[in-house]
Design a protein around this motif. Structure first.
Motif, PDB file in Angstrom:
ATOM      1  N   TYR B 233     -14.235  12.116 -16.153  1.00 31.43           N
ATOM      2  CA  TYR B 233     -13.802  11.026 -15.268  1.00 31.43           C
ATOM      3  C   TYR B 233     -12.290  10.856 -15.238  1.00 31.43           C
ATOM      4  CZ  TYR B 233     -18.625  10.330 -16.454  1.00 31.43           C
ATOM      5  OH  TYR B 233     -19.959  10.552 -16.703  1.00 31.43           O
ATOM      6  N   ILE B 234     -11.551  11.669 -16.006  1.00 28.67           N
ATOM      7  CA  ILE B 234     -10.105  11.450 -16.079  1.00 28.67           C
ATOM      8  C   ILE B 234      -9.409  11.743 -14.756  1.00 28.67           C
ATOM      9  CG2 ILE B 234      -9.799  11.784 -18.564  1.00 28.67           C
ATOM     10  CD1 ILE B 234      -9.114  14.663 -18.015  1.00 28.67           C
ATOM     11  N   GLY B 235     -10.059  12.561 -13.900  1.00 27.84           N
ATOM     12  CA  GLY B 235      -9.423  12.920 -12.637  1.00 27.84           C
ATOM     13  C   GLY B 235      -9.220  11.732 -11.726  1.00 27.84           C
ATOM     14  N   PHE B 236     -10.119  10.759 -11.822  1.00 24.63           N
ATOM     15  CA  PHE B 236     -10.056   9.634 -10.891  1.00 24.63           C
ATOM     16  C   PHE B 236      -8.777   8.821 -11.090  1.00 24.63           C
ATOM     17  CE2 PHE B 236     -10.935   5.132 -10.011  1.00 24.63           C
ATOM     18  CZ  PHE B 236     -11.113   5.218  -8.646  1.00 24.63           C
ATOM     19  N   MET B 237      -8.561   8.365 -12.323  1.00 24.38           N
ATOM     20  CA  MET B 237      -7.393   7.514 -12.591  1.00 24.38           C
ATOM     21  C   MET B 237      -6.099   8.308 -12.425  1.00 24.38           C
ATOM     22  SD  MET B 237      -7.172   4.427 -12.910  1.00 24.38           S
ATOM     23  CE  MET B 237      -5.853   3.275 -13.045  1.00 24.38           C
ATOM     24  N   ALA B 238      -6.102   9.551 -12.940  1.00 26.97           N
ATOM     25  CA  ALA B 238      -4.895  10.372 -12.814  1.00 26.97           C
ATOM     26  C   ALA B 238      -4.574  10.602 -11.334  1.00 26.97           C
ATOM     27  CB  ALA B 238      -5.085  11.705 -13.528  1.00 26.97           C
ATOM     28  N   GLY B 239      -5.623  10.854 -10.541  1.00 24.97           N
ATOM     29  CA  GLY B 239      -5.425  11.076  -9.115  1.00 24.97           C
ATOM     30  C   GLY B 239      -4.878   9.837  -8.431  1.00 24.97           C
ATOM     31  N   LEU B 240      -5.429   8.685  -8.824  1.00 23.85           N
ATOM     32  CA  LEU B 240      -4.992   7.426  -8.222  1.00 23.85           C
ATOM     33  C   LEU B 240      -3.521   7.162  -8.538  1.00 23.85           C
ATOM     34  CD1 LEU B 240      -6.512   5.357  -6.572  1.00 23.85           C
ATOM     35  CD2 LEU B 240      -6.875   4.034  -8.643  1.00 23.85           C
ATOM     36  N   LYS B 241      -3.139   7.403  -9.795  1.00 25.06           N
ATOM     37  CA  LYS B 241      -1.758   7.180 -10.208  1.00 25.06           C
ATOM     38  C   LYS B 241      -0.825   8.133  -9.465  1.00 25.06           C
ATOM     39  CE  LYS B 241      -2.085   3.956 -13.406  1.00 25.06           C
ATOM     40  NZ  LYS B 241      -2.353   4.241 -14.817  1.00 25.06           N
ATOM     41  N   ALA B 242      -1.234   9.409  -9.395  1.00 18.18           N
ATOM     42  CA  ALA B 242      -0.380  10.395  -8.748  1.00 18.18           C
ATOM     43  C   ALA B 242      -0.271  10.099  -7.253  1.00 18.18           C
ATOM     44  CB  ALA B 242      -0.937  11.800  -8.974  1.00 18.18           C
ATOM     45  N   PHE B 243      -1.371   9.678  -6.658  1.00 19.73           N
ATOM     46  CA  PHE B 243      -1.338   9.311  -5.242  1.00 19.73           C
ATOM     47  C   PHE B 243      -0.366   8.150  -5.033  1.00 19.73           C
ATOM     48  CE2 PHE B 243      -3.327   6.744  -1.782  1.00 19.73           C
ATOM     49  CZ  PHE B 243      -2.944   7.576  -0.746  1.00 19.73           C
ATOM     50  N   THR B 244      -0.439   7.171  -5.938  1.00 22.13           N
ATOM     51  CA  THR B 244       0.505   6.050  -5.883  1.00 22.13           C
ATOM     52  C   THR B 244       1.939   6.552  -5.972  1.00 22.13           C
ATOM     53  OG1 THR B 244      -1.137   4.752  -7.024  1.00 22.13           O
ATOM     54  CG2 THR B 244       1.060   3.830  -6.922  1.00 22.13           C
ATOM     55  N   ALA B 245       2.172   7.493  -6.900  1.00 21.41           N
ATOM     56  CA  ALA B 245       3.518   8.036  -7.056  1.00 21.41           C
ATOM     57  C   ALA B 245       3.975   8.706  -5.765  1.00 21.41           C
ATOM     58  CB  ALA B 245       3.540   9.035  -8.212  1.00 21.41           C
ATOM     59  N   ALA B 246       3.052   9.453  -5.133  1.00 20.95           N
ATOM     60  CA  ALA B 246       3.406  10.154  -3.900  1.00 20.95           C
ATOM     61  C   ALA B 246       3.753   9.161  -2.794  1.00 20.95           C
ATOM     62  CB  ALA B 246       2.250  11.058  -3.470  1.00 20.95           C
ATOM     63  N   VAL B 247       2.967   8.087  -2.684  1.00 22.75           N
ATOM     64  CA  VAL B 247       3.218   7.091  -1.642  1.00 22.75           C
ATOM     65  C   VAL B 247       4.519   6.334  -1.931  1.00 22.75           C
ATOM     66  CG1 VAL B 247       2.331   4.990  -0.564  1.00 22.75           C
ATOM     67  CG2 VAL B 247       0.780   6.854  -1.113  1.00 22.75           C
ATOM     68  N   LEU B 248       4.719   6.041  -3.218  1.00 19.64           N
ATOM     69  CA  LEU B 248       5.919   5.320  -3.646  1.00 19.64           C
ATOM     70  C   LEU B 248       7.182   6.099  -3.251  1.00 19.64           C
ATOM     71  CD1 LEU B 248       6.444   2.799  -5.413  1.00 19.64           C
ATOM     72  CD2 LEU B 248       6.545   4.312  -7.372  1.00 19.64           C
ATOM     73  N   GLY B 249       7.150   7.400  -3.478  1.00 23.28           N
ATOM     74  CA  GLY B 249       8.328   8.203  -3.194  1.00 23.28           C
ATOM     75  C   GLY B 249       8.445   8.563  -1.721  1.00 23.28           C
ATOM     76  N   GLY B 250       7.387   8.335  -0.965  1.00 26.57           N
ATOM     77  CA  GLY B 250       7.387   8.705   0.445  1.00 26.57           C
ATOM     78  C   GLY B 250       6.476   9.897   0.632  1.00 26.57           C
ATOM     79  N   ILE B 251       5.236   9.653   1.069  1.00 27.24           N
ATOM     80  CA  ILE B 251       4.280  10.752   1.105  1.00 27.24           C
ATOM     81  C   ILE B 251       4.723  11.788   2.140  1.00 27.24           C
ATOM     82  CG2 ILE B 251       2.639   9.647   2.711  1.00 27.24           C
ATOM     83  CD1 ILE B 251       0.534  10.906   0.518  1.00 27.24           C
ATOM     84  N   GLY B 252       4.638  13.049   1.769  1.00 31.84           N
ATOM     85  CA  GLY B 252       5.122  14.123   2.617  1.00 31.84           C
ATOM     86  C   GLY B 252       6.422  14.691   2.091  1.00 31.84           C
ATOM     87  N   SER B 253       7.106  13.941   1.218  1.00 31.64           N
ATOM     88  CA  SER B 253       8.397  14.384   0.713  1.00 31.64           C
ATOM     89  C   SER B 253       8.251  14.868  -0.730  1.00 31.64           C
ATOM     90  CB  SER B 253       9.387  13.224   0.787  1.00 31.64           C
ATOM     91  OG  SER B 253      10.356  13.341  -0.222  1.00 31.64           O
ATOM     92  N   ILE B 254       8.647  16.123  -0.990  1.00 34.85           N
ATOM     93  CA  ILE B 254       8.499  16.667  -2.342  1.00 34.85           C
ATOM     94  C   ILE B 254       9.441  15.988  -3.344  1.00 34.85           C
ATOM     95  CG2 ILE B 254       8.719  18.761  -3.748  1.00 34.85           C
ATOM     96  CD1 ILE B 254       7.546  20.290  -1.391  1.00 34.85           C
ATOM     97  N   PRO B 255      10.743  15.836  -3.032  1.00 40.27           N
ATOM     98  CA  PRO B 255      11.587  15.075  -3.976  1.00 40.27           C
ATOM     99  C   PRO B 255      11.071  13.653  -4.163  1.00 40.27           C
ATOM    100  CG  PRO B 255      12.916  16.126  -2.271  1.00 40.27           C
ATOM    101  CD  PRO B 255      11.503  16.322  -1.873  1.00 40.27           C
ATOM    102  N   GLY B 256      10.497  13.102  -3.107  1.00 44.26           N
ATOM    103  CA  GLY B 256       9.938  11.751  -3.193  1.00 44.26           C
ATOM    104  C   GLY B 256       8.833  11.685  -4.231  1.00 44.26           C
ATOM    105  N   ALA B 257       7.952  12.709  -4.255  1.00 47.07           N
ATOM    106  CA  ALA B 257       6.856  12.715  -5.224  1.00 47.07           C
ATOM    107  C   ALA B 257       7.399  12.769  -6.639  1.00 47.07           C
ATOM    108  CB  ALA B 257       5.929  13.895  -4.960  1.00 47.07           C
ATOM    109  N   MET B 258       8.439  13.584  -6.838  1.00 50.31           N
ATOM    110  CA  MET B 258       9.026  13.677  -8.180  1.00 50.31           C
ATOM    111  C   MET B 258       9.605  12.336  -8.603  1.00 50.31           C
ATOM    112  SD  MET B 258      10.994  17.319  -7.901  1.00 50.31           S
ATOM    113  CE  MET B 258      10.210  18.795  -7.267  1.00 50.31           C
TER     114      MET B 258
END
Lengths: 373, 308
Positions: B233-258
């Motif tokens: 089940y670890i994929g769910f929370m990790a995925g949610l967090k990473a998705f949040t990170a991607a949206v936070l940085g601007g989804i579609g932008s690679i430097p944004g995800a970092m």
């Protein structure tokens, strides 16, 4: 509220056991043994059954009670509250007035209301929910400790033996863990040891580095953890990584061989409260042999509490010379009994006056040894 | 240094560690979104499969008597990358490509279906109990006056930083310098036009899935070893967090995800440092809401140009 037989068409009577072989005595006293015979928790029902049947057989071998032989009658509630109510009505209709059971707290609770109303004595050897004995029932008893008693026991041990200067209490925000953690924190605060940290973690969380840094910063020298083994295992493992080495203590929920796999060496020396293993105590050695001779496993947690439930019931019958549940109940509350789970007494609610939990030290190989006091 | 600053430093170290792994997983979300505009909700499961592959490899190597740490780590990383990438590719072929061109909601639903399928498939194959990773790397370095506050950096944290840095640099070079990287950028700008210019866009899309899966696998190996336990089940929370990170940085932008990954990790650690740690997720997700309120495209996202 006596119901007719016909209305229980679907109720199962799983089996009726062993008529006593001592032929002379004509009279038999039936004792109901109610619990799951079928369903997902049937193995727990089996523990209760083998304990109670063994006790009944031993008493019959010794000549019975007041000229009567005992007979255990098994009822199946499948750990289903609806079926438990049907079973309770069935027992009342079968004119049985002494019951060992039920097993699951959710079944015991509705069934106990019926027994109380109909004048049947019930002793549960397995249900640990506090609310069962909180209704002021007269005829309802139990021979197993409440979960919450673990908190009391842990707090006393910490107060007397550990005497921490900087105590932290951590829990997993769930009913079981937070309840125990709050009990420990409050009891220790009354005794003058205020926790410097009291906080929850998220169940299923994997990263405790921030929490551990905080424990280090607060110079914590003892941690009580209320919760289950997956989180405690990780906290222990990551604490070791980060150089935080204060001792930890937890409840029964952490006592699990998986804890050793997760925490590894960091598990060595962790303290925990867990139910006493009655099959290990020397007084029960002969009885353990008797179970083994029948190919039964005496190590289940409910085997000896069920045995003891029959013991106290029959002791009371001998002493009062009666089988009247109300007379027996008065006797149970007023006296102390020597049983296979030790010397016990009952309080006004029908609970044991002493906890059946003990403090253990856990080891890295997954074993545990009782803390000698 | 004072006690508080040392403590904050410790929490920053913890936060950067977690944040860099969020960033690794977030790349997969952001690259796929950048090109085909869909959110691959099965990405967290690819990460989880990476940890399981690493677990099986490590246990296998240890039972065979291979004890050398660099070899075990490298082999674990390699098998995890290969297996996860295969899954990433297969997921795209099976669940998304046949639906390309359809309404946008449909691949979203198959993504969720794929996520549930993979989670339960691993649960059936490997059991639902927590598995404990062997502790390969232990110890670390400590500094700061022990009487004030001792800051510790474990070797595992250092490994996570180094491996993340290498992976991110490699990705950045690949995207900016290589022919395929240029094709990726072209697809992100205009998929149809790129296709018209003679580039096999299906191949490029498959490639982004493979790259995302490979980086998620790297994060899986690192986090599995860092935390110590894995379950299906670890994929769910990790995925949610990473998705949040991607949206936070601007989804579609690679430097944004970092950037988003690092900000999220540090926010969580600092929240847990000064508030009860159970509030760290609350604060992390509140931050997301706040940033989206004021910058709907995320920190580094470009506003979508109305195409006529």
């Amino acid at each position: 509220m006596k119901l007719k037989h016909g209305s229980f068409g679907k109720t199962l009577i799983a089996a009726s056991t062993l008529m006593a072989a001592l032929g002379v005595q004509a009279e038999t006293l039936k004792i109901g043994i109610a619990g799951p015979v079928t369903g997902p928790v049937a193995q727990y029902g089996d523990m209760q059954k083998i304990g109670a049947i063994m006790a009944i057989d031993k008493i019959n071998e010794a000549g019975g009670i007041n000229g009567m032989t005992l007979e255990g009658v098994i009822y199946d509630d499948a750990c289903d509250p609806k079926q438990a109510v049907a079973v309770a009505n069935r027992i009342v209709n079968d004119e049985i007035r002494h019951v060992i059971g039920h097993l699951c707290s959710s079944s015991t609770e509705p069934a106990s209301d019926i027994y109380e109303e109909e004048g049947v004595m019930m002793i549960t050897a397995a249900s640990t929910s506090p609310s069962i004995t909180e209704k002021g029932h007269q005829l309802i008893f139990r021979t197993i400790g409440l979960d919450s008693l673990q908190g009391t026991l842990a707090a006393e041990y910490i107060k007397d033996n550990i005497k921490p200067q900087r105590l932290a209490v951590i829990h997993d925000k769930q009913q079981y863990g937070e309840g125990l953690a709050t009990t420990v924190k409050n009891l220790l605060a009354e005794a003058g040891t205020e926790a410097v940290m009291f906080e929850g973690v998220t169940p299923g969380d994997k990263d405790f580095s921030a929490l551990i840094a905080k424990l280090k910063r607060n110079d914590v020298d003892f941690v009580y953890y209320g919760g289950y083994h997956p989180e405690l295992g990780l906290i222990l493992r990551q604490s070791r990584e980060k150089g935080f080495d204060a001792p930890f203590m937890g409840p029964e929920g952490v006592v699990n061989s998986d804890l050793a796999a997760i925490a590894g060496e960091a598990m060595e020396g962790v303290l925990a409260t867990a139910p006493k293993s009655f099959d290990q105590s020397p007084e029960n050695a002969a009885l353990v042999e008797a179970f083994k001779a029948r190919n039964e496993d005496p190590s289940g947690p409910f085997v000896f509490p069920a045995y003891s439930a029959i013991q106290v019931m029959t002791e009371a019958m001998k002493a009062t010379g009666s089988t009247d549940p109300y007379e027996l109940a008065d006797h149970l509350r007023a006296n102390r009994f020597n049983t296979t789970i030790g010397e016990i007494g009952f309080d006004a609610k029908g609970d044991l006056t002493e906890p059946t939990f003990e403090i253990y030290t856990l080891h890295a190989d997954g074993s545990k040894t009782p803390v000698s006091e | 240094m004072t006690e508080t600053s040392l403590y904050v430093l410790q929490q920053l170290i913890n936060g950067l560690t977690i944040g860099s792994t969020y960033a690794l997983i977030a790349i997969g979300y952001t690259m796929v979104y950048g090109i085909i505009g869909m959110i691959n909700f099965a990405h967290g499961e690819v990460y989880m499969i990476g940890t399981y592959t690493a677990f099986i490899t490590i246990i296998g190597l240890l039972t065979m008597g291979v004890g050398s740490l660099p070899i075990v780590m490298l082999l674990a990383l390699m098998t995890a990358i290969i297996i996860s990438s295969t899954y990433g590719y297969a997921i795209e072929r099976v669940a998304y490509r046949p639906l390309r061109g359809g309404p946008r909601l449909i691949p979203l639903i198959t993504a969720i279906g794929m996520s549930i399928f993979l989670q339960n498939y691993i649960r059936l194959a490997q059991g639902s109990r927590d598995l404990a990773m062997p502790a390969l790397v232990s110890g670390g370095i400590q500094f700061g006056d022990p009487a004030v506050f001792e800051v510790s950096i474990s070797w595992m944290q250092l490994i996570i930083w180094v491996v993340t840095l290498i992976s991110m640099t490699a990705l950045a070079l690949f995207i900016s310098r290589s022919r395929l990287g240029r094709a990726c950028r072209a697809c992100a700008q205009d998929l149809k036009m790129t296709n018209l210019l003679g580039i096999d866009t299906n191949r490029i899309i498959a490639l982004t899935f493979v790259i995302g899966a490979a980086l998620a696998a790297v994060a899986g190996v690192l986090l599995g070893l860092y935390y110590g336990t894995i379950n299906p089940y670890i994929g769910f929370m990790a995925g949610l967090k990473a998705f949040t990170a991607a949206v936070l940085g601007g989804i579609g932008s690679i430097p944004g995800a970092m950037l988003g990954g690092l900000i999220l990790g540090v926010t969580e650690a600092l929240t847990a440092a000064f508030f009860p740690s159970e509030y760290k997720d609350v604060v992390a997700f509140s931050l997301l809401v706040l940033i989206l309120l004021f910058r709907p495209t995320g920190l580094l996202g470009k506003p979508e140009v109305e195409k006529v």
